[in-house]
Design a protein around this motif. Structure first.
Motif, PDB file in Angstrom:
ATOM      1  N   GLU A 572     -21.315  -2.507  13.959  1.00 11.46           N
ATOM      2  CA  GLU A 572     -21.647  -2.963  12.614  1.00 11.46           C
ATOM      3  C   GLU A 572     -20.674  -4.051  12.164  1.00 11.46           C
ATOM      4  OE1 GLU A 572     -23.206   1.024  10.336  1.00 11.46           O
ATOM      5  OE2 GLU A 572     -21.059   0.839  10.717  1.00 11.46           O
ATOM      6  N   LEU A 573     -21.126  -4.857  11.232  1.00 12.98           N
ATOM      7  CA  LEU A 573     -20.205  -5.760  10.553  1.00 12.98           C
ATOM      8  C   LEU A 573     -19.368  -4.912   9.601  1.00 12.98           C
ATOM      9  CD1 LEU A 573     -21.076  -9.207   8.981  1.00 12.98           C
ATOM     10  CD2 LEU A 573     -19.382  -7.692   7.991  1.00 12.98           C
ATOM     11  N   LEU A 574     -18.067  -4.898   9.821  1.00 12.30           N
ATOM     12  CA  LEU A 574     -17.185  -3.994   9.068  1.00 12.30           C
ATOM     13  C   LEU A 574     -15.871  -4.687   8.764  1.00 12.30           C
ATOM     14  CD1 LEU A 574     -16.470  -0.266   9.771  1.00 12.30           C
ATOM     15  CD2 LEU A 574     -14.563  -1.865   9.745  1.00 12.30           C
ATOM     16  N   VAL A 575     -15.368  -4.483   7.555  1.00  6.00           N
ATOM     17  CA  VAL A 575     -14.033  -4.966   7.203  1.00  6.00           C
ATOM     18  C   VAL A 575     -13.269  -3.833   6.524  1.00  6.00           C
ATOM     19  CG1 VAL A 575     -14.785  -7.354   6.918  1.00  6.00           C
ATOM     20  CG2 VAL A 575     -14.717  -5.857   4.931  1.00  6.00           C
ATOM     21  N   ARG A 576     -11.964  -3.854   6.674  1.00  8.84           N
ATOM     22  CA  ARG A 576     -11.081  -2.875   6.043  1.00  8.84           C
ATOM     23  C   ARG A 576      -9.959  -3.641   5.342  1.00  8.84           C
ATOM     24  NH1 ARG A 576      -9.153   2.579   7.103  1.00  8.84           N
ATOM     25  NH2 ARG A 576     -10.837   2.744   8.641  1.00  8.84           N
ATOM     26  N   SER A 577      -9.767  -3.358   4.066  1.00  8.75           N
ATOM     27  CA  SER A 577      -8.719  -4.035   3.303  1.00  8.75           C
ATOM     28  C   SER A 577      -7.895  -3.010   2.536  1.00  8.75           C
ATOM     29  CB  SER A 577      -9.323  -5.042   2.320  1.00  8.75           C
ATOM     30  OG  SER A 577      -9.984  -6.077   3.011  1.00  8.75           O
ATOM     31  N   THR A 578      -6.607  -3.251   2.470  1.00 12.15           N
ATOM     32  CA  THR A 578      -5.688  -2.368   1.744  1.00 12.15           C
ATOM     33  C   THR A 578      -4.999  -3.140   0.642  1.00 12.15           C
ATOM     34  OG1 THR A 578      -5.304  -0.980   3.682  1.00 12.15           O
ATOM     35  CG2 THR A 578      -3.664  -0.875   1.937  1.00 12.15           C
ATOM     36  N   TYR A 579      -5.024  -2.571  -0.539  1.00 18.30           N
ATOM     37  CA  TYR A 579      -4.310  -3.150  -1.675  1.00 18.30           C
ATOM     38  C   TYR A 579      -3.015  -2.377  -1.861  1.00 18.30           C
ATOM     39  CZ  TYR A 579      -2.922  -3.810  -6.558  1.00 18.30           C
ATOM     40  OH  TYR A 579      -2.211  -4.045  -7.700  1.00 18.30           O
ATOM     41  N   VAL A 580      -1.902  -3.089  -1.835  1.00 21.06           N
ATOM     42  CA  VAL A 580      -0.593  -2.488  -2.098  1.00 21.06           C
ATOM     43  C   VAL A 580       0.015  -3.218  -3.287  1.00 21.06           C
ATOM     44  CG1 VAL A 580       1.695  -1.950  -1.191  1.00 21.06           C
ATOM     45  CG2 VAL A 580      -0.295  -1.903   0.332  1.00 21.06           C
ATOM     46  N   PRO A 581       0.153  -2.550  -4.416  1.00 24.59           N
ATOM     47  CA  PRO A 581       0.638  -3.231  -5.620  1.00 24.59           C
ATOM     48  C   PRO A 581       2.128  -3.531  -5.539  1.00 24.59           C
ATOM     49  CG  PRO A 581       0.445  -0.894  -6.036  1.00 24.59           C
ATOM     50  CD  PRO A 581      -0.108  -1.123  -4.654  1.00 24.59           C
ATOM     51  N   ASN A 582       2.529  -4.514  -6.289  1.00 27.12           N
ATOM     52  CA  ASN A 582       3.942  -4.884  -6.357  1.00 27.12           C
ATOM     53  C   ASN A 582       4.632  -4.049  -7.439  1.00 27.12           C
ATOM     54  OD1 ASN A 582       6.331  -6.249  -5.841  1.00 27.12           O
ATOM     55  ND2 ASN A 582       5.867  -7.873  -7.315  1.00 27.12           N
ATOM     56  N   THR A 583       4.568  -2.718  -7.258  1.00 29.04           N
ATOM     57  CA  THR A 583       5.174  -1.817  -8.235  1.00 29.04           C
ATOM     58  C   THR A 583       6.545  -1.371  -7.762  1.00 29.04           C
ATOM     59  OG1 THR A 583       3.949  -0.011  -7.196  1.00 29.04           O
ATOM     60  CG2 THR A 583       2.999  -0.977  -9.177  1.00 29.04           C
ATOM     61  N   GLU A 584       7.282  -0.730  -8.660  1.00 27.83           N
ATOM     62  CA  GLU A 584       8.634  -0.277  -8.348  1.00 27.83           C
ATOM     63  C   GLU A 584       8.702   1.237  -8.487  1.00 27.83           C
ATOM     64  OE1 GLU A 584      11.186  -2.130 -11.176  1.00 27.83           O
ATOM     65  OE2 GLU A 584      10.461  -4.153 -10.742  1.00 27.83           O
ATOM     66  N   LEU A 585       9.262   1.890  -7.490  1.00 27.87           N
ATOM     67  CA  LEU A 585       9.506   3.317  -7.586  1.00 27.87           C
ATOM     68  C   LEU A 585      10.617   3.551  -8.603  1.00 27.87           C
ATOM     69  CD1 LEU A 585       8.921   6.162  -6.416  1.00 27.87           C
ATOM     70  CD2 LEU A 585      10.807   5.749  -4.820  1.00 27.87           C
ATOM     71  N   PRO A 586      10.361   4.322  -9.663  1.00 26.86           N
ATOM     72  CA  PRO A 586      11.427   4.581 -10.633  1.00 26.86           C
ATOM     73  C   PRO A 586      12.657   5.194  -9.961  1.00 26.86           C
ATOM     74  CG  PRO A 586       9.316   5.285 -11.502  1.00 26.86           C
ATOM     75  CD  PRO A 586       9.084   4.932 -10.066  1.00 26.86           C
ATOM     76  N   ASP A 587      13.833   4.768 -10.385  1.00 25.51           N
ATOM     77  CA  ASP A 587      15.069   5.276  -9.788  1.00 25.51           C
ATOM     78  C   ASP A 587      15.426   6.646 -10.365  1.00 25.51           C
ATOM     79  OD1 ASP A 587      16.224   4.870 -12.313  1.00 25.51           O
ATOM     80  OD2 ASP A 587      17.177   2.982 -11.737  1.00 25.51           O
ATOM     81  N   HIS A 588      16.607   7.149 -10.062  1.00 20.54           N
ATOM     82  CA  HIS A 588      16.983   8.491 -10.490  1.00 20.54           C
ATOM     83  C   HIS A 588      17.107   8.609 -12.001  1.00 20.54           C
ATOM     84  CE1 HIS A 588      20.880   6.448 -10.528  1.00 20.54           C
ATOM     85  NE2 HIS A 588      21.323   7.419 -11.299  1.00 20.54           N
ATOM     86  N   THR A 589      17.180   7.459 -12.694  1.00 20.28           N
ATOM     87  CA  THR A 589      17.203   7.480 -14.167  1.00 20.28           C
ATOM     88  C   THR A 589      15.813   7.224 -14.753  1.00 20.28           C
ATOM     89  OG1 THR A 589      17.615   5.111 -14.521  1.00 20.28           O
ATOM     90  CG2 THR A 589      19.528   6.500 -14.042  1.00 20.28           C
ATOM     91  N   TYR A 590      14.785   7.209 -13.888  1.00 23.02           N
ATOM     92  CA  TYR A 590      13.390   6.984 -14.281  1.00 23.02           C
ATOM     93  C   TYR A 590      13.141   5.546 -14.750  1.00 23.02           C
ATOM     94  CZ  TYR A 590      13.073  12.013 -13.849  1.00 23.02           C
ATOM     95  OH  TYR A 590      13.121  13.294 -13.353  1.00 23.02           O
ATOM     96  N   TYR A 591      13.941   4.608 -14.265  1.00 22.99           N
ATOM     97  CA  TYR A 591      13.756   3.201 -14.595  1.00 22.99           C
ATOM     98  C   TYR A 591      13.003   2.518 -13.450  1.00 22.99           C
ATOM     99  CZ  TYR A 591      14.656  -1.498 -16.325  1.00 22.99           C
ATOM    100  OH  TYR A 591      14.507  -2.773 -16.811  1.00 22.99           O
ATOM    101  N   GLY A 592      11.990   1.761 -13.804  1.00 24.70           N
ATOM    102  CA  GLY A 592      11.216   1.019 -12.820  1.00 24.70           C
ATOM    103  C   GLY A 592       9.909   0.552 -13.424  1.00 24.70           C
TER     104      GLY A 592
END
Length: 745
Positions: A572-592
């Motif tokens: 079949e004609l098939l494509v696979r795409s992944t979106y990875v956002p430019n987000t930040e994992l909050p640090d130990h102080t919950y900042y991000g």
């Protein structure tokens, strides 16, 4: 048997009753399953005798903790789950044993024949009391019954308190409520040595559930397959459930498929309700209304084991700070074990709870300073391109427009001339469109597009439609990118063995995370198909609904699919795409910066309070939303309407009544939810504008639509009667008492 959408047939199937939920699925040789639950809130298990149950003809399996793996596991980092209670039961409803038999009647007969000898132990039911040294310690390794203790501060709150010229606050109490999903909890499990566990179950995070269930049995993840049929609602209840694991354990023992379906009573007594919270909240401001600090202490009741309550605590302690500039903020969160049924998330996810307190206090400050409540909010809100106290980057924000719009919609200027016992209340809300901290390992989504032999274009996703219209939205995104009708799009999800990995439907992530993946895949699909057409005909042609026109000839997608397979070894004609956002994992102080974008809302409620009975009647409701580009207007309006209706129930009538850990109202007759007569006309307006990080500029709407509701109704009631309540729900009894007491605090 997995979830499939093909516009518009899926909706027709639901309306005609053709949709097959878990309870409608059967396998050859299937058995019925059931669970024996503890009648005690806290007790030692002295002995379990299953001899008589096993002697009943037609009983194929009886299991206790002695018969299953005893491995530490759980859906979060707190690995405090077991398959069955081992030496102690920790709440009324704790799972002690299970039976698989030829019929439900035999299951019940066998459960009654299991003899369990208990020895009662002291219990604790209140989160704050659980911290006391005098309270029983439920987990010896957990000091003070407190598995999570959050402490954070931005700025200098103590110094800011000296600058505050007005301070308001109090203790706000959030009630435990039942998610009220139409479809009760159900599962169908099948074990084979070749395939491992196959589980048909309503989970909207099936990959996370697969990981948890595999850990429970000490199996590799590829030996667990979860298939998600259409889900009859969840609102947070159907994430990862012990019932699914027990059904699988019974199937492994009996060597036959086992189906378990809770009736409404068992669904409610074993329910994992919204996390009850006690919140001590204080906000300080200058005499001209500028906020200078917010100080919060939260006591959260986790119940007897950890589901998703840690996320609720973290959200309550941080997310409302994404609406206002408090300038200095401090929060302490105490998550405590108790001998109640374990608690979990529900729509709003900690944010709506804290906003009930914050929005109530802001109105108190406005009243004291004689400032219009809408104006006081406008003076202190966040704006586009700002970064909030905890690091949220607001690349789009139309909160000010939301306030202006909802004021016009509700005719806000009449607020000071309303008849006696009527009130208008305003509240703001915010949320996320996905949250990086949900799973630190990955935060994104994958979509697959394929051209089927029928000429249909199939979208596959790992995100789950639980009735909120996700599949229809994905069909619209793919169709819009391809320039065709969504009638040509099929959306499939809900099978961990067939479809792409997905974090799942939580944290309002589906439209943005999954939608971005679908848009990327659709764009690549169109490029690939256009290149194929150019290879065949020397031109890409022009797309027209179900055809690609080359010169005077219209080539159907069905014809093109056949040609592609012929030239590509049947593939079949098939494509696979992944979106990875430019987000930040909050640090130990919950900042991000944990989300691609952030939706906002402003709501106004109008109420009338009967002074003789205390009954609160909603007369009108207005909602203005900044959710970016609206991809599915009917669906988005429905989300707001549903959220407001759910909020009305939460704030004015709903509560699981608990007495020493026992649910006293385990039926829909005794647990009242709003009906049509309780819901006023709800007017919705969207302040559209493209967000740079959403599919076609979209942001989420499903949870932000609930977040302002408790505050708006609470403020309307306070405006109507001149006194403020601090504990949900505002039942007629509570409001009547409030009216007839001197001090509302």
């Amino acid at each position: 048997m997995n979830s499939t959408f093909k516009s518009p047939h899926a909706h027709v199937q639901k309306l005609t009753g053709e949709t097959r939920f878990v309870e409608d699925i059967s396998l050859p040789g299937q058995l019925a399953g059931g669970i024996l639950r503890s009648p005690h809130a806290h007790a030692r298990i002295v002995n379990i005798d299953t001899t008589k149950a096993l002697e009943i003809e037609g009983v194929h399996a009886v299991l206790t903790a002695a018969d299953v793996p005893r491995l530490a596991y759980g859906p979060t980092k707190y690995k405090d789950w077991n398959i069955f209670a081992e030496s102690e039961v920790l709440f009324i409803g704790d799972e002690v044993a299970a039976v698989a038999a030829d019929s439900k009647e035999l299951v019940q007969a066998a459960l009654q024949m299991i003899d369990v000898h208990y020895e009662g132990l002291p219990a604790v039911f209140d989160a704050e009391e659980a911290l006391s040294p005098e309270s029983p310690l439920l987990y010896p390794q957990t000091e003070q019954n407190r598995p999570m203790h959050l402490q954070l501060e931005r700025g200098d709150v103590e110094t800011a308190k000296k600058d505050a010229e007005i301070v308001r606050g109090g203790r706000y109490v959030i009630n435990p409520i039942y998610q009220g999903h139409l479809e009760p909890i159900a599962a169908l499990a099948s074990w084979s040595e070749e395939e491992g566990i196959t589980l048909w179950a309503g989970s909207h995070i099936p990959y996370r559930a697969r990981e948890t269930y595999a850990a429970a049995f000490g199996l590799p993840e590829d030996r667990v397959r979860i298939i998600v049929p259409p889900i009859g609602g969840s609102f947070g209840a159907k994430y990862v459930l012990k019932m699914h694991i027990i059904a699988a354990a019974l199937s492994m023992e009996a060597k036959r498929p086992v189906k378990m379906v809770f009736d409404r009573k068992e669904d409610m007594i074993s329910a994992h309700p919204r996390v009850p919270l006690k919140m001590d909240v204080e906000i300080g401001a200058t005499a001209d209304g500028k906020f200078v600090y917010k100080d919060v202490v939260v006591y959260a009741n986790a119940g007897a084991r950890i589901y998703w309550s840690p996320n609720i605590v973290a959200t309550a302690c941080t997310r409302p700070d994404g609406i206002y500039h408090f300038n200095n903020v401090r929060a302490e969160g105490n998550l405590c074990y108790t001998n109640n049924s374990p608690t979990t998330c529900m729509r709003g996810f900690g944010n709506a709870e804290m906003l009930f307190a914050v929005e109530s206090i802001i109105d108190e400050i406005a009243d004291s300073l004689k400032i219009d409540p809408a104006e006081l909010r406008r003076m202190n809100i966040v704006h586009q391109n700002e970064r909030t106290a905890h690091g949220y980057q607001l690349d789009s924000c139309k909160l000010e427009e939301c306030i202006d719009t909802v004021k016009k919609m509700a005719n806000w200027q009449r607020r000071d001339s309303l008849p006696k016992n009527r009130g208008l209340g305003l509240a703001l809300g915010n949320h996320v469109s996905g949250f990086r901290g949900i799973d630190p390992r990955f935060d994104g989504s994958t979509a697959v597009l394929r051209l089927k032999a029928t000429g249909d274009i199939e979208v596959e996703t790992g995100e789950i439609d639980l009735g909120q219209g996700l599949s229809q939205t994905y069909a619209k995104i793919a169709a819009r990118e391809l320039g065709i009708s969504d009638q040509a799009i099929i959306v499939k999800s809900g099978d961990t063995a067939r479809h792409p990995f997905g974090i799942g439907t939580l944290a309002s992530r589906s439209t943005v995370m999954g939608g971005n993946a679908v848009q990327l895949a659709a764009a690549e699909f169109k490029r690939k198909l256009s290149a194929f057409m150019k290879e065949l005909y020397g031109t890409e042609g022009k797309w027209d609904e179900r055809f690609i026109v080359v010169g005077e000839t219209a080539h159907s997608f069905k014809e093109i699919a056949t040609l592609f397979r012929m030239k590509n070894a049947g593939e079949e004609l098939l494509v696979r795409s992944t979106y990875v956002p430019n987000t930040e994992l909050p640090d130990h102080t919950y900042y991000g910066n944990p989300s691609p974008n952030y939706p906002f809302a402003a709501h106004v409620a109008e109420v009338e309070v009967d002074p003789d009975t205390g009954r609160v009647k909603l007369l009108g409701y207005w909602a203005a939303h900044d959710s970016g580009t609206i991809l599915n207007e009917v669906g988005a309006i429905s989300q707001v309407n549903g959220a407001v209706a759910q909020g009305i129930g939460w704030v004015t009538m709903e509560e699981l009544k608990l007495e020493e850990g026992r649910v006293m109202n385990p039926s829909i007759m005794d647990y009242r939810m709003p009906g049509a007569a309780d819901i006023p006309d709800i007017q919705v307006s969207f302040i559209e504008g493209e967000d740079p990080h959403g599919p076609f500029g979209a942001k989420s709407v499903g949870e932000v639509a609930l977040d302002p509701v408790p505050g708006a109704i609470a403020n309307a009631i306070a405006h109507a009667i001149g006194k403020r309540g601090y504990s949900l729900p505002f039942t007629p009894e509570k409001v009547w008492t409030l009216l007839h007491t001197e001090e509302s605090k």
